[in-house]
Design a protein around this motif. Structure first.
Motif, short mmCIF file in Angstrom:
data_model
loop_
_atom_site.label_atom_id
_atom_site.label_comp_id
_atom_site.label_asym_id
_atom_site.label_seq_id
_atom_site.Cartn_x
_atom_site.Cartn_y
_atom_site.Cartn_z
N ALA A 1 -1.59 6.75 1.05
CA ALA A 1 -2.23 5.74 1.89
C ALA A 1 -3.34 6.42 2.67
O ALA A 1 -3.17 7.55 3.13
N PRO A 2 -4.45 5.76 2.83
CA PRO A 2 -5.57 6.37 3.56
C PRO A 2 -5.36 6.28 5.08
O PRO A 2 -6.12 5.63 5.79
N VAL A 3 -4.28 6.93 5.55
CA VAL A 3 -3.94 6.92 6.98
C VAL A 3 -3.85 8.37 7.43
O VAL A 3 -3.17 9.18 6.81
N ARG A 4 -4.53 8.67 8.54
CA ARG A 4 -4.56 10.06 9.01
C ARG A 4 -4.72 10.10 10.53
O ARG A 4 -5.48 9.34 11.10
N HIS B 1 -6.58 6.83 12.08
CA HIS B 1 -7.50 5.99 11.32
C HIS B 1 -6.85 5.59 10.00
O HIS B 1 -6.30 6.42 9.29
N ALA B 2 -6.91 4.30 9.70
CA ALA B 2 -6.44 3.76 8.42
C ALA B 2 -7.64 3.12 7.73
O ALA B 2 -8.17 2.12 8.22
N ALA B 3 -8.06 3.70 6.63
CA ALA B 3 -9.23 3.19 5.90
C ALA B 3 -8.78 2.18 4.85
O ALA B 3 -8.85 2.41 3.64
N ILE B 4 -8.30 1.04 5.34
CA ILE B 4 -7.83 -0.03 4.45
C ILE B 4 -8.58 -1.30 4.85
O ILE B 4 -8.39 -1.80 5.97
N GLY C 1 -6.65 -2.56 8.02
CA GLY C 1 -6.70 -1.25 8.68
C GLY C 1 -6.11 -1.26 10.07
O GLY C 1 -5.30 -0.39 10.41
N GLU D 1 -2.86 0.77 11.36
CA GLU D 1 -3.00 1.72 12.47
C GLU D 1 -1.96 1.42 13.56
O GLU D 1 -1.32 2.33 14.08
N PHE E 1 0.82 -1.21 0.00
CA PHE E 1 0.00 0.00 0.00
C PHE E 1 0.86 1.27 0.00
O PHE E 1 0.41 2.31 -0.43
N GLU F 1 -0.56 12.99 7.97
CA GLU F 1 -1.08 12.26 6.82
C GLU F 1 0.06 11.49 6.16
O GLU F 1 1.19 11.99 6.10
#
Length: 172
Positions: free
Chosen positions: A103-106, A130-133, A137, A141, A70, A99
């Motif tokens: 990767a969808p991690v924030r 939050h990790a939107a995987i 996920g 995280e 990812f 951020e």
């Protein structure tokens, strides 16, 4: 996942605020975090509100192997700390956002600088990661939380050395 990290600084809150707003200090902590590449931008001054924005590329070896696909071989991290002007005692509040590019991690949260004595200040980062995987996920995280805690542990060491070398954390 909730993440809270506390750093204890051996200086008063006004000096701690000056240190946090000093681009030389910010660069020192980013370099010490193991950044392969980095960029530092500080706007405003320690006498008022200020914002610290850093971008750093880190090796992805801290991420579990099953999710490295990812993010690739490196992690590009953008961190923004927006600090309000200091209270009369030097305390401050602000917001923090971390951020990971691509990767969808924030992480979003609050940061506070609290005087706890004449030469003691507590710096607290408190937020939600939050990790939107799908499926991975929570593993991402956990890995991101470990990396953030590790970077802040390095920041504690850099701050201690900075304060030992610079005393009052003077502004350039």
């Amino acid at each position: 996942m909730h993440l809270s990290v506390t750093l204890d600084l051996a200086t008063d809150a006004h000096a701690a605020g000056r240190m946090l707003a000093d681009p030389r200090y910010v660069e020192a902590k980013v370099v010490a975090s193991g950044a392969i590449e980095h960029q530092v931008d500080v706007t405003g001054t320690a006498d008022e509100a200020f914002t610290v924005t850093t971008r750093r590329a880190l090796p992805s070896d801290q991420i579990p192997a099953q999710v490295r696909g990812f993010v690739g071989n490196r992690i590009d991290v953008r961190l923004v700390e927006a600090w309000d002007a200091a209270a009369p005692d030097g305390g401050r509040t602000g917001t923090v956002v971390v951020e990971i590019a691509g990767a969808p991690v924030r992480l979003t949260g609050r940061c506070t600088l609290q005087p706890v004595g004449p030469a003691a200040t507590r710096l607290v980062y408190d937020g939600d990661l939050h990790a939107a995987i799908p499926l991975f996920g929570s593993a991402v995280e956990e890995a991101a939380a470990r990396a953030i805690r590790g970077a802040l542990g390095v920041e504690q060491q850099v701050a201690a050395q900075w304060l030992a070398d610079h005393g009052s954390a003077e502004q350039p």
